[in-house]
Design a protein around this motif. Sequence first.
Motif, PDB file in Angstrom:
ATOM      1  N   PRO A   1      40.341  39.414  27.575  1.00 11.94           N
ATOM      2  CA  PRO A   1      39.178  38.511  27.531  1.00 11.94           C
ATOM      3  C   PRO A   1      39.556  37.119  27.029  1.00 11.94           C
ATOM      4  O   PRO A   1      40.452  36.972  26.186  1.00 11.94           O
TER       5      PRO A   1
ATOM      6  N   TRP B   1      29.445  37.893  31.060  1.00 15.00           N
ATOM      7  CA  TRP B   1      30.755  38.521  31.261  1.00 15.00           C
ATOM      8  C   TRP B   1      31.742  38.066  30.189  1.00 15.00           C
ATOM      9  O   TRP B   1      32.512  38.855  29.655  1.00 15.00           O
ATOM     10  N   VAL B   2      31.685  36.790  29.850  1.00 12.59           N
ATOM     11  CA  VAL B   2      32.651  36.232  28.895  1.00 12.59           C
ATOM     12  C   VAL B   2      32.330  36.627  27.456  1.00 12.59           C
ATOM     13  O   VAL B   2      33.230  36.950  26.683  1.00 12.59           O
TER      14      VAL B   2
ATOM     15  N   GLY C   1      39.044  44.948  29.132  1.00 11.51           N
ATOM     16  CA  GLY C   1      40.191  44.122  29.501  1.00 11.51           C
ATOM     17  C   GLY C   1      40.797  44.456  30.849  1.00 11.51           C
ATOM     18  O   GLY C   1      41.919  44.027  31.139  1.00 11.51           O
TER      19      GLY C   1
ATOM     20  N   LYS D   1      37.749  39.511  21.954  1.00 10.39           N
ATOM     21  CA  LYS D   1      39.022  40.229  21.770  1.00 10.39           C
ATOM     22  C   LYS D   1      39.000  41.003  20.461  1.00 10.39           C
ATOM     23  O   LYS D   1      39.434  42.161  20.398  1.00 10.39           O
TER      24      LYS D   1
ATOM     25  N   GLY E   1      39.669  36.830  32.876  1.00  9.66           N
ATOM     26  CA  GLY E   1      40.601  37.353  31.884  1.00  9.66           C
ATOM     27  C   GLY E   1      41.929  36.658  32.113  1.00  9.66           C
ATOM     28  O   GLY E   1      42.091  35.917  33.092  1.00  9.66           O
TER      29      GLY E   1
ATOM     30  N   ASN F   1      31.787  43.879  27.417  1.00  7.98           N
ATOM     31  CA  ASN F   1      33.252  43.930  27.334  1.00  7.98           C
ATOM     32  C   ASN F   1      33.767  45.265  26.821  1.00  7.98           C
ATOM     33  O   ASN F   1      34.937  45.590  27.031  1.00  7.98           O
TER      34      ASN F   1
END
Length: 427
Positions: A345, A328-329, A340, A351, A146, A335
């Motif tokens: 992110p 994760w991304v 966050g 986002k 992040g 998420n």
Amino acid sequence: MVKKAIFLMMAALLVFTAACSSGGGTEGASGDDSVTLRIAWWGSDARHEYTQKVIDLYKTKNPNVKIDVEYASFDDYWKKLAPQAAANQLPDIVQMDISYISQYAQNGQLEDLAPYLGNQIKVDDVSENVISTGVINGKQYGVPAGVNVLGFQYDPALLKTAGVDAIPENMTWESYEALGKQAADKGLYLDGGVAPDIFFHYFLRTKGLSLYNAEGTGLGYDDDQLFVEFFGLMRRMIEQGAAPTPDVANQTKGIIEESDLVKEKGIGVWQWSNQFVALQQVANRPLDIAPMPGPDMEKGLYMQPSMYWGVTSNSKVKEEAAKFIDFWVNDVEANKLIKGERGVPISGAIKEAIAPELSDATKQVFEFVAAMEPKASPMSPPPPVGSPEVISSLADVVEELNFGKITPEQAAETFRKNAESVLANNK
């Protein structure tokens, strides 16, 4: 007979296909296609709790993967990692801090992730300024978990008490000092002091310089007058009552509940965006975030990885480790659990997808980071080996300066001597 031959050929083909599949390009996979990952991170109990939920979600979506977890507090984490590194037995996936990633990369303990970007790890909608923060000596040793950005987090109501309606647009260091005088006249601190290494580094960047040179073998500036200019201003803030003296500041011991802002003795604090949510929760009244002072704020500002995910060189399952980082991304459900907490992110799509799930304070952070991201410049290279000693030396020197024991010129000279001595070991 012909049917029997065809059957044997098909069986052989299935065996061959299964054999290829079980490898899947991931070293260490067992014959039944199962893969075991080890992952390590540091953090609070709340971070441990949601990280475990993310891991459980990954295992649900990838039933062939088992994941062993190792976590600790920040200090204990590095104490555990060091002997594992010495024994070449690091976990497959490690959470890396910006102050340590150079050391582990240069010791050959982290894998270059460049071949995995665009393959196992999708970064199509990640800013180049963000993904490049994991590059050290031309290799991608980390993927940011992040990002954060610096800003002034403040109480608008207390600012008005000081006779100021709003933080000036395009604030300069001169207007910042003037604000400090107005706050002090009303018996308020403008801020609680600054972390010397972080904000001096920002100040140097506005001048096109950096705290360290590109090779990590020395300081990144030659003119000690820059040190005198920046820390002379910080000392004047204390002398004028716009910032607390070191002995007063040390009484808070870094506890949010004890901070001047929470106790309504101070208007604001300079810090990273990810620290805003906790501050807002404890203060329990409306707070806001303003950009950093300039001139040349855009040159000084950069997107700071909150931390990195790295894959270790000793891992036998690097591709599977890379897939977990991609999860994760880029996974929306994951998420929504992370929210966050490890910084905003890095994926633009993520986002947008999780925005409705966020608290009001977290939305403020996301909006501030989104506003600053287009203005930010590329991050300087991660701090070199030895940087923790350099930062410690800077903190000691600045404390003596703020106590009035030495002049800014003496502080600049002492810091240069100490820092150059440490960084010379990298030559």
